[in-house]
Each structure stands twice: as structure tokens, then as C-alpha cells.
Design an enzyme around this catalytic site. Sequence first.
Site, PDB file in Angstrom:
ATOM      1  N   GLU A 141      -4.502  -8.091  10.272  1.00 48.16           N
ATOM      2  CA  GLU A 141      -5.546  -7.648  11.201  1.00 48.16           C
ATOM      3  C   GLU A 141      -6.364  -6.625  10.444  1.00 48.16           C
ATOM      4  O   GLU A 141      -5.850  -5.559  10.100  1.00 48.16           O
ATOM      5  CB  GLU A 141      -4.918  -6.978  12.428  1.00 48.16           C
ATOM      6  CG  GLU A 141      -4.004  -7.864  13.245  1.00 48.16           C
ATOM      7  CD  GLU A 141      -4.746  -8.998  13.899  1.00 48.16           C
ATOM      8  OE1 GLU A 141      -5.959  -8.898  14.094  1.00 48.16           O
ATOM      9  OE2 GLU A 141      -4.104 -10.007  14.202  1.00 48.16           O
ATOM     10  N   CYS A 189     -10.519  -0.887  16.222  1.00 47.54           N
ATOM     11  CA  CYS A 189     -10.876  -2.090  15.460  1.00 47.54           C
ATOM     12  C   CYS A 189     -11.759  -3.024  16.270  1.00 47.54           C
ATOM     13  O   CYS A 189     -12.509  -3.813  15.721  1.00 47.54           O
ATOM     14  CB  CYS A 189      -9.619  -2.806  15.014  1.00 47.54           C
ATOM     15  SG  CYS A 189      -8.523  -3.194  16.387  1.00 47.54           S
TER      16      CYS A 189
HETATM   17  P1  NAP Z   1      -5.360   1.471   5.483  1.00 47.03           P
HETATM   18  O1  NAP Z   1      -5.734   2.621   4.639  1.00 47.03           O
HETATM   19  O2  NAP Z   1      -5.540   0.106   4.932  1.00 47.03           O
HETATM   20  O3  NAP Z   1      -3.835   1.725   5.865  1.00 47.03           O
HETATM   21  C1  NAP Z   1      -3.165   0.882   6.761  1.00 47.03           C
HETATM   22  C2  NAP Z   1      -1.672   0.942   6.508  1.00 47.03           C
HETATM   23  O4  NAP Z   1      -1.382   0.404   5.223  1.00 47.03           O
HETATM   24  C3  NAP Z   1      -1.085   2.347   6.524  1.00 47.03           C
HETATM   25  O5  NAP Z   1       0.156   2.321   7.158  1.00 47.03           O
HETATM   26  C4  NAP Z   1      -0.922   2.658   5.040  1.00 47.03           C
HETATM   27  O6  NAP Z   1       0.094   3.584   4.784  1.00 47.03           O
HETATM   28  C5  NAP Z   1      -0.547   1.300   4.515  1.00 47.03           C
HETATM   29  N1  NAP Z   1      -0.781   1.117   3.091  1.00 47.03           N
HETATM   30  C6  NAP Z   1      -1.709   1.700   2.313  1.00 47.03           C
HETATM   31  N2  NAP Z   1      -1.626   1.221   1.059  1.00 47.03           N
HETATM   32  C7  NAP Z   1      -0.613   0.310   1.042  1.00 47.03           C
HETATM   33  C8  NAP Z   1      -0.040  -0.536   0.049  1.00 47.03           C
HETATM   34  N3  NAP Z   1      -0.499  -0.549  -1.204  1.00 47.03           N
HETATM   35  N4  NAP Z   1       0.976  -1.336   0.390  1.00 47.03           N
HETATM   36  C9  NAP Z   1       1.439  -1.351   1.663  1.00 47.03           C
HETATM   37  N5  NAP Z   1       0.933  -0.563   2.643  1.00 47.03           N
HETATM   38  C10 NAP Z   1      -0.081   0.243   2.340  1.00 47.03           C
HETATM   39  O7  NAP Z   1      -6.134   1.473   6.872  1.00 47.03           O
HETATM   40  P2  NAP Z   1      -6.338   2.680   7.895  1.00 47.03           P
HETATM   41  O8  NAP Z   1      -7.318   3.625   7.305  1.00 47.03           O
HETATM   42  O9  NAP Z   1      -5.037   3.215   8.378  1.00 47.03           O
HETATM   43  O10 NAP Z   1      -6.981   1.915   9.125  1.00 47.03           O
HETATM   44  C11 NAP Z   1      -8.357   1.694   9.263  1.00 47.03           C
HETATM   45  C12 NAP Z   1      -8.702   0.240   9.134  1.00 47.03           C
HETATM   46  O11 NAP Z   1      -7.822  -0.536   9.915  1.00 47.03           O
HETATM   47  C13 NAP Z   1     -10.085  -0.076   9.647  1.00 47.03           C
HETATM   48  O12 NAP Z   1     -10.755  -0.823   8.686  1.00 47.03           O
HETATM   49  C14 NAP Z   1      -9.867  -0.903  10.882  1.00 47.03           C
HETATM   50  O13 NAP Z   1     -10.852  -1.864  11.126  1.00 47.03           O
HETATM   51  C15 NAP Z   1      -8.570  -1.528  10.633  1.00 47.03           C
HETATM   52  N6  NAP Z   1      -7.898  -1.806  11.883  1.00 47.03           N
HETATM   53  C16 NAP Z   1      -7.792  -3.097  12.290  1.00 47.03           C
HETATM   54  C17 NAP Z   1      -7.156  -3.397  13.474  1.00 47.03           C
HETATM   55  C18 NAP Z   1      -7.001  -4.811  13.933  1.00 47.03           C
HETATM   56  O14 NAP Z   1      -6.185  -5.029  14.832  1.00 47.03           O
HETATM   57  N7  NAP Z   1      -7.700  -5.756  13.388  1.00 47.03           N
HETATM   58  C19 NAP Z   1      -6.617  -2.378  14.260  1.00 47.03           C
HETATM   59  C20 NAP Z   1      -6.752  -1.073  13.823  1.00 47.03           C
HETATM   60  C21 NAP Z   1      -7.395  -0.803  12.627  1.00 47.03           C
HETATM   61  P3  NAP Z   1      -0.206   5.125   4.483  1.00 47.03           P
HETATM   62  O15 NAP Z   1      -0.872   5.679   5.674  1.00 47.03           O
HETATM   63  O16 NAP Z   1       1.149   5.692   4.248  1.00 47.03           O
HETATM   64  O17 NAP Z   1      -1.084   5.165   3.263  1.00 47.03           O
END
Ligand code: NAP
Length: 517
Positions: free
Chosen positions: A256, A295
Site C-alpha cells: 500500500e 493515504c
Molecule cells: P516509509 O518511510 O516508507 O516507512 C514505512 C515503514 O517502512 C516504516 O515502518 C519504516 O520503518 C519502514 N522501513 C523503512 N525503510 C525500510 C526498509 N529498508 N526495509 C523495511 N522497512 C523499512 O513511509 P512513511 O513515511 O512512514 O509513510 C508515508 C507514506 O506512506 C506516504 O507516501 C503515504 O502515501 C504512504 N501510506 C500509504 C497508505 C496506504 O494504505 N496506501 C497508508 C498510509 C501511508 P522506520 O519508521 O523504522 O524507518
Amino acid sequence: MKTLQSYVEGRWVAGSGQGRPLYNPMTEELIAEASTEGIDMGAAVTYARTRGGAALREMTFADRGRLLGEMAKAIHSIRDELLDLARINGGNTRGDAKFDIDGCTGTMAYYAKLGESLGDRHFLVEPESQQLTRSPRLVGQHILVPRQGVAVHINAFNFPGWGFGEKAAVALLAGVPVITKPATSTALVTERMIEVIVDAGILPDGALTLITGSVGDLLDHLEGQDTLAFTGSSDTAATIRAGQGCVAKSVHVNVEADSLNSAVLGSDVDRDAEVYDLFLREVTRDITQKAGQKCTAIRRILVPESMMDMVCDDLKEQLQGMPAGDPALREVKVGPLSTASQLRDIREGVERLMACTVPVLGDGGRGNLVGIDNDKGYFMSPVLLRAANAREAAAVHEHEVFGPVATVLPYSGDAPDAIDIIRLGGGGLVSSVYTDDAGFAEAMVMGMAPYHGRLTIGSSRVAEHSPGPGTVLPMMTHGGPGRAGGGEELGGERGLHFYLQRTAVQGFRPWLEKMFA
Ligand code: NAP
């Protein structure tokens, strides 16, 4: 300052070394830290896979549904505490926090009921068997059995409650143990939820594991029976998809990701129509709720060219009634962004959008904040932009600005033109149409459906009942093609299928009938 713990192999552990910091986004105070250093991720996976998996598979859907009901009750029993944590660690207003926390318990309660209706079964059987040859004795039947692995759930920072609950409820009901990893920056809510579930002794040993802090080498331990459901940015999704386990071992992955959701106002809509109020209300809510860190939030607002000035004026007026400031105050409608890096990214994003648009309201600054008398906090007041030509505003269709920001775009008033513009977003989670013209609604649905996971049609007939496009309901699928990650979650029983292996069984009809009765 609190040290967050992970719950692995049936006990609470804190990682060693310097943890990653968690802040209060209003005061910028350091409130906690989290580390996973030294935690044996391989052992955590094995423990969950063997102990938790075996115990859950012994149970029926009805048994597991009961567990979900108890989890929902346990979480609800500390609701006020969780609402506070969501403010302190996520900058949520009370309304924003309720959306997250009650969204979690509501989704769990929904899946608890689904478990009850699926009854005392251990697996699902698809409705009709197929006769495979001329002989009626040989038939084929599809069944769905729990995968014998773990469900790893990696969540985004914006929904630490619902994100945990909506994924965990589905996997647990399917009979698969969960390893949940909230985004580190806002993990307080999830940690507390898991604590109350563990303290209540609801789940069998190994059924629920919590990782707070970096994911470490967790994903390297996944194998073909395991599943990985990720919510977050497209960049992280791409890294995860290319990982060893996912590529070499066919780990089942659901993503997602980002989405440039749109709302389309039909040219049939008059200013005094009920559907016009609905449109203004839902767009305003999506820009401001959770400070736009949703999102499903509407980012692109398509309006017939002749109505642009009217809509921009009306939206501006609505947004001016939604002040930003201290999220503890009742009159504040927009809290701070969750983290400093979020604020930085959004400011950069607003600058990018401003290169091809003009401001209607806001400039990416703090604006007039209510209840804040210092320069602390990751605040941004709502920003509304407008473009003169939708197709020339490339950044609006390419760049998700994950904050209280949206752009009004003109279209001709015809469905094909609106569809063409929306498709520039590359596939999305949800799009909404506001019209009282059934023909326009149908044309929009048919044109947009291939590019979206969900569509909502707002009309005067349903105006007072609409939860809005930004609300994800457990009985409807959540996810979308292309930019949105290509995933699918929830959707009632459909959601379970991700955690179940569909197997075609061919054989002697009476044997199969007995096996699958
Ligand atoms: P993110 O930076 O991609 O992080 C998401 C998750 O991934 C966090 O738990 C993060 O952990 C983890 N992560 C980071 N690097 C990783 C790696 N190399 N391997 C495995 N896991 C890793 O995203 P965010 O800033 O939290 O969220 C914002 C984005 O999420 C927006 O673009 C939004 O559109 C999207 N979103 C989508 C939905 C949907 O349902 N489609 C819902 C909500 C948000 P750490 O925090 O420990 O780094």
C-alpha cells in the site's frame, strides 16, 4: 524518557545501543527512543512461525474471531490513554486520534463478527465444485488453507493504531501469526496497544510479535510460506520488493503506497445543491484531518472550468474555519505534522507544486497558530493551490505532498476529459465524484475503475450518510493499482485470501464432498 520495547519470543526486550528518537511534534521534546539492536530477528520469526502458527491453526475461525473481539475490548478499555498518546507522539487532535484508535477497534470488531459467521471451520471452501471430465465421479474443488508461515506487517507513521489493527485482525482471523512493525517515529500507540493485549493474556504464545525500531535483517528470514504486507512510501516499497526473501523465495507481498487521490465535481452541480455542500465538506475534511497525512486524502480537486473561481472561494472560506495549532484544544482542527522530516518534505513538496500553480490559501508556512506562543512544533497551515491548466501542472500528478495540501484543477465538465486528467496520477487508492447526474456518475465509474481500488459517488441522495472517500471501511477493499502499490487489503472475507493458500484439489467426488463438507 521512555525506552520502547519489542515483544519477541513471548517477552519484552529493549534493543541495545543508541535508540532512534521519538518526539512530541508540538513541543519538539524527545519523549522516547527505540532500538532493535541485538534482537535476534531469525529466532523471532521461528518462534512466531512454530508456536504462534501451530496454536492459531488449531483454532477455528469462530475461535479466532472471539480473540479479535477480546483484543478490540482490551484496546477500547484504554481508549483515553491512547488518544493522549496519539496527540503526544503524533500531533493528533482528539478527532484525528479517534479516527485512528476507533478505526482499529472497529475493524477488529468487524473481523470478530466475520469469524463468528465463518463458524467452526479451519479452512474455506470455494462455493462450487467442477466436473472435470465426462465422468461425474471426478471433480475439482478449490480450498483455502492458512499458510504455515508468519505475516510480517510493516506500517507507516500516520496510522499507528488502525495500521496495526487492520492488518493484524485479518491475518489472525486467517490463522497466521503476526509480526508487526510500526513506523518508529510514532510507535508509542502501537506499543501500548500490544502491551494491553499481552497483559490481558488474550492470544496464544507466539501469535503476536512487536518490533519497535529498525526492521534489521527481519526480512532476510522470510520464506515461501510467509507473507509481507507493507504500507509506506513507494521508495521503501521498491527496496522491500527487491529484497532477497521476496525475490528468491516468493514471499507473498502486498504493498500500500502513495496515491494522488482525486475528487471530481460534476458540471450539473449548483451551488445550492446538497451535493455541493457534501463536496466542500469532504474536500475540506481530507485536507485537514490528520493534517492531511492520510493515504486516502484528496490531493487533486477537478472542477469544471466555469466553476473554478466559485469553488476556490468557497473552499478557501471553509479552510479558514479550520485553524492549526495545539491539538489539545477543541477549537484546533489541524495539528502539527508528525515529524520534522515530514515537515521538511512537505515544505519542499509545496514549493514544487507552486512552480506550476498559484496559491489560493497558505504558502507552506505556519500561519496563525491557535494556542502556540513559541516557534516550536512541526506546523503547517492548510495550503490550497490552483492550476490554470490541469495537464501542464505535471508535479500535481507526480508528487504526493503528504500534508494539508491540495490543488484545484480545471476540466471541461465532460467525463472523458476528467478521466484523462485523473489517469495522469498513475493509479490511485480512491477517487470520488460529486454529482446528481446518474449518467455522469456511470461514465466516471467506468473510466476510472481500472485505475483505482475504490470509487465513491457523492450525490444529494446519500449526502447525509457519506463517510467520505478518506474513510477506509473493513468490508470494502483498500488498495490500488500502479502508484498506489498494486495491493489489496480488507474487503471482508477477501482480505483473508492473502494469508490463505488457494489449492485446487481434484479427485473422487464422494471423498471430496466428505473432506470439504
Ligand atoms: P516509509 O518511510 O516508507 O516507512 C514505512 C515503514 O517502512 C516504516 O515502518 C519504516 O520503518 C519502514 N522501513 C523503512 N525503510 C525500510 C526498509 N529498508 N526495509 C523495511 N522497512 C523499512 O513511509 P512513511 O513515511 O512512514 O509513510 C508515508 C507514506 O506512506 C506516504 O507516501 C503515504 O502515501 C504512504 N501510506 C500509504 C497508505 C496506504 O494504505 N496506501 C497508508 C498510509 C501511508 P522506520 O519508521 O523504522 O524507518
